[in-house]
Design a protein around this motif. Structure first.
Motif, PDB file in Angstrom:
ATOM      1  N   GLY A  88      -7.757   7.441   0.432  1.00 48.79           N
ATOM      2  CA  GLY A  88      -7.893   6.707   0.591  1.00 48.79           C
ATOM      3  C   GLY A  88      -7.994   5.289   0.336  1.00 48.79           C
ATOM      4  O   GLY A  88      -8.046   5.418  -0.836  1.00 48.79           O
ATOM      5  N   GLY A  89      -7.398   3.993   0.800  1.00 50.68           N
ATOM      6  CA  GLY A  89      -6.857   2.882   0.457  1.00 50.68           C
ATOM      7  C   GLY A  89      -8.142   1.799   0.801  1.00 50.68           C
ATOM      8  O   GLY A  89      -8.418   1.582   1.127  1.00 50.68           O
ATOM      9  N   LEU A  90      -9.993   2.631   0.087  1.00 47.89           N
ATOM     10  CA  LEU A  90     -10.847   1.830  -0.358  1.00 47.89           C
ATOM     11  C   LEU A  90     -10.345   0.578  -1.185  1.00 47.89           C
ATOM     12  O   LEU A  90      -9.698   0.872  -1.897  1.00 47.89           O
ATOM     13  CB  LEU A  90     -12.055   2.829  -0.580  1.00 47.89           C
ATOM     14  N   THR A  91     -11.255  -0.028  -1.134  1.00 47.68           N
ATOM     15  CA  THR A  91     -11.655  -1.507  -2.138  1.00 47.68           C
ATOM     16  C   THR A  91     -11.968  -1.542  -3.585  1.00 47.68           C
ATOM     17  O   THR A  91     -12.605  -0.253  -3.522  1.00 47.68           O
ATOM     18  CB  THR A  91     -12.507  -2.279  -1.535  1.00 47.68           C
ATOM     19  N   VAL A  92     -11.097  -1.783  -4.290  1.00 45.50           N
ATOM     20  CA  VAL A  92     -11.077  -1.597  -5.721  1.00 45.50           C
ATOM     21  C   VAL A  92     -12.041  -2.617  -6.486  1.00 45.50           C
ATOM     22  O   VAL A  92     -12.141  -3.921  -5.828  1.00 45.50           O
ATOM     23  CB  VAL A  92     -11.158  -1.393  -6.580  1.00 45.50           C
ATOM     24  N   ARG A  93     -13.482  -3.075  -6.791  1.00 47.19           N
ATOM     25  CA  ARG A  93     -14.190  -4.026  -6.953  1.00 47.19           C
ATOM     26  C   ARG A  93     -14.051  -3.852  -8.750  1.00 47.19           C
ATOM     27  O   ARG A  93     -15.451  -2.823  -8.743  1.00 47.19           O
ATOM     28  CB  ARG A  93     -15.388  -4.355  -6.698  1.00 47.19           C
ATOM     29  N   CYS A  94     -14.277  -4.569  -9.606  1.00 52.77           N
ATOM     30  CA  CYS A  94     -13.804  -4.481 -10.514  1.00 52.77           C
ATOM     31  C   CYS A  94     -15.138  -5.427 -11.864  1.00 52.77           C
ATOM     32  O   CYS A  94     -15.207  -6.006 -11.184  1.00 52.77           O
ATOM     33  CB  CYS A  94     -12.969  -4.948 -11.526  1.00 52.77           C
ATOM     34  N   GLY A 109     -13.492  -2.960   5.265  1.00 52.96           N
ATOM     35  CA  GLY A 109     -12.786  -1.350   5.757  1.00 52.96           C
ATOM     36  C   GLY A 109     -11.937  -0.834   4.758  1.00 52.96           C
ATOM     37  O   GLY A 109     -12.407  -0.953   4.331  1.00 52.96           O
ATOM     38  N   PHE A 110     -10.457  -0.144   5.746  1.00 50.88           N
ATOM     39  CA  PHE A 110     -10.187   1.065   4.409  1.00 50.88           C
ATOM     40  C   PHE A 110      -8.458   0.865   5.088  1.00 50.88           C
ATOM     41  O   PHE A 110      -8.585   0.571   6.438  1.00 50.88           O
ATOM     42  CB  PHE A 110     -10.816   1.729   4.466  1.00 50.88           C
ATOM     43  N   TYR A 157     -11.862  -0.716  10.537  1.00 53.64           N
ATOM     44  CA  TYR A 157     -12.844  -1.141  10.343  1.00 53.64           C
ATOM     45  C   TYR A 157     -13.115  -2.732   9.838  1.00 53.64           C
ATOM     46  O   TYR A 157     -14.094  -3.097   9.221  1.00 53.64           O
ATOM     47  CB  TYR A 157     -13.871  -0.675   9.977  1.00 53.64           C
ATOM     48  N   VAL A 158     -11.928  -3.526   9.499  1.00 52.69           N
ATOM     49  CA  VAL A 158     -12.231  -4.703   9.185  1.00 52.69           C
ATOM     50  C   VAL A 158     -13.171  -5.428   9.548  1.00 52.69           C
ATOM     51  O   VAL A 158     -13.003  -5.508  10.709  1.00 52.69           O
ATOM     52  CB  VAL A 158     -11.163  -5.486   9.579  1.00 52.69           C
ATOM     53  N   GLY A 159     -13.787  -6.320   8.895  1.00 52.28           N
ATOM     54  CA  GLY A 159     -15.200  -7.125   9.177  1.00 52.28           C
ATOM     55  C   GLY A 159     -16.241  -6.657  10.002  1.00 52.28           C
ATOM     56  O   GLY A 159     -17.407  -7.197  10.159  1.00 52.28           O
ATOM     57  N   PHE A 212       0.863  -1.202  -0.048  1.00 54.97           N
ATOM     58  CA  PHE A 212      -0.294   0.109  -0.072  1.00 54.97           C
ATOM     59  C   PHE A 212       1.219   0.973  -0.144  1.00 54.97           C
ATOM     60  O   PHE A 212       1.779   1.475   0.607  1.00 54.97           O
ATOM     61  CB  PHE A 212      -0.838   0.315   1.198  1.00 54.97           C
ATOM     62  N   ILE A 213       0.442   2.461  -0.858  1.00 58.14           N
ATOM     63  CA  ILE A 213       1.906   3.180  -1.217  1.00 58.14           C
ATOM     64  C   ILE A 213       0.615   4.131   0.025  1.00 58.14           C
ATOM     65  O   ILE A 213      -0.107   5.436  -0.561  1.00 58.14           O
ATOM     66  CB  ILE A 213       1.341   3.477  -2.311  1.00 58.14           C
ATOM     67  N   GLN A 214       1.547   4.756   0.577  1.00 61.69           N
ATOM     68  CA  GLN A 214       0.855   5.581   1.465  1.00 61.69           C
ATOM     69  C   GLN A 214       1.297   6.961   1.150  1.00 61.69           C
ATOM     70  O   GLN A 214       1.982   7.299   0.277  1.00 61.69           O
ATOM     71  CB  GLN A 214       1.606   5.749   2.833  1.00 61.69           C
ATOM     72  N   ARG A 215       0.140   8.000   1.018  1.00 62.24           N
ATOM     73  CA  ARG A 215       0.551   9.944   1.269  1.00 62.24           C
ATOM     74  C   ARG A 215       0.400  10.748   2.078  1.00 62.24           C
ATOM     75  O   ARG A 215       0.465   9.565   3.356  1.00 62.24           O
ATOM     76  CB  ARG A 215      -0.732   9.558   0.632  1.00 62.24           C
ATOM     77  N   ASN A 216       1.334  11.684   1.668  1.00 59.53           N
ATOM     78  CA  ASN A 216       1.253  12.325   3.182  1.00 59.53           C
ATOM     79  C   ASN A 216       0.319  13.041   3.640  1.00 59.53           C
ATOM     80  O   ASN A 216      -0.977  12.783   2.602  1.00 59.53           O
ATOM     81  CB  ASN A 216       2.639  13.658   3.113  1.00 59.53           C
ATOM     82  N   VAL A 217       0.205  13.650   4.976  1.00 63.47           N
ATOM     83  CA  VAL A 217      -0.837  14.078   5.388  1.00 63.47           C
ATOM     84  C   VAL A 217      -1.797  15.065   4.486  1.00 63.47           C
ATOM     85  O   VAL A 217      -3.044  15.196   4.208  1.00 63.47           O
ATOM     86  CB  VAL A 217      -0.786  14.932   6.779  1.00 63.47           C
TER      87      VAL A 217
END
Length: 195
Positions: free
Chosen positions: A186-192, A138-139, A149-151, A36-41
């Motif tokens: 934010g790292g949200l789920t991607v569903r293709c 979650g994210f 918030y996983v689960g 996961f590539i984090q971004r600065n604040v």
């Protein structure tokens, strides 16, 4: 906008490890796959590449979008960049998530401690076969990459943008909303979905 040397810093990945054409991680950089590539604040967009003034946080917010009704799918769509999926897959629009939300019966599946919680989607009603399962994955936060918030909560990106935000599908075991918006870093789920 400064890119540091290592992937696990809060600013991202070194630009020399990305393809010039599409900004994806080079195929030779296999150690970076799945990270996961984090971004600065201060960064609120999901990408700023190339790291130049024209694509900085002050540039028009929708310069780098995954797709939209006017221009269609772009090369930046993560579903387009996966060679295993091929070119007929894309991130769903907000309108498509809204249709999925309103035209299905949502049955919460409690995964407990050994499984995955989420919703079973049943187009014909509660007693009908399941057409889709959406995990409550979650994210990851944009400014540190921590999982949250996983689960218990599901967050699924759409391709629709508004200002510096994008629409996403949000659900808990108590409700579903297909019109939430949030910063695109934010790292949200991607569903293709298929074209």
């Amino acid at each position: 906008g400064t890119v540091n040397t290592y992937l696990d810093t809060t600013s991202g990945v070194e630009t020399s490890k990305l393809n010039d054409e599409d900004g994806q991680i080079k195929s030779s950089e296999t150690a970076l796959y799945g990270k996961f590539i984090q971004r600065n604040v201060g960064t609120v967009n999901w990408r700023q590449y190339p790291e130049t003034a024209t694509n900085s946080a002050t540039a028009p917010a929708n310069d780098w979008t995954w797709g939209n009704p006017v221009n269609g799918i772009t090369d930046l769509d993560p579903c387009q960049s996966d060679p295993e999926l091929g070119g007929t897959w894309r991130v769903p629009t907000q309108a498509e998530w809204a249709q999925i939300a309103s035209n299905n019966t949502w049955v919460w599946q409690d995964g407990g401690t050994n499984g995955t919680s989420g919703y079973l989607l049943k187009p014909g009603g509660t007693n009908k076969p399941t057409a889709l399962f959406l995990p409550a994955a979650g994210f990851r936060t944009r400014n540190g990459g921590a999982q949250s918030y996983v689960g218990s909560v599901g967050y699924y990106w759409s391709s629709a943008v508004t200002s510096t935000n994008s629409y996403y599908l949000y659900f808990t075991n108590g409700g579903i909303n297909a019109a939430n918006t949030g910063y695109r870093a934010g790292g949200l789920t991607v569903r293709c979905v298929s074209e």
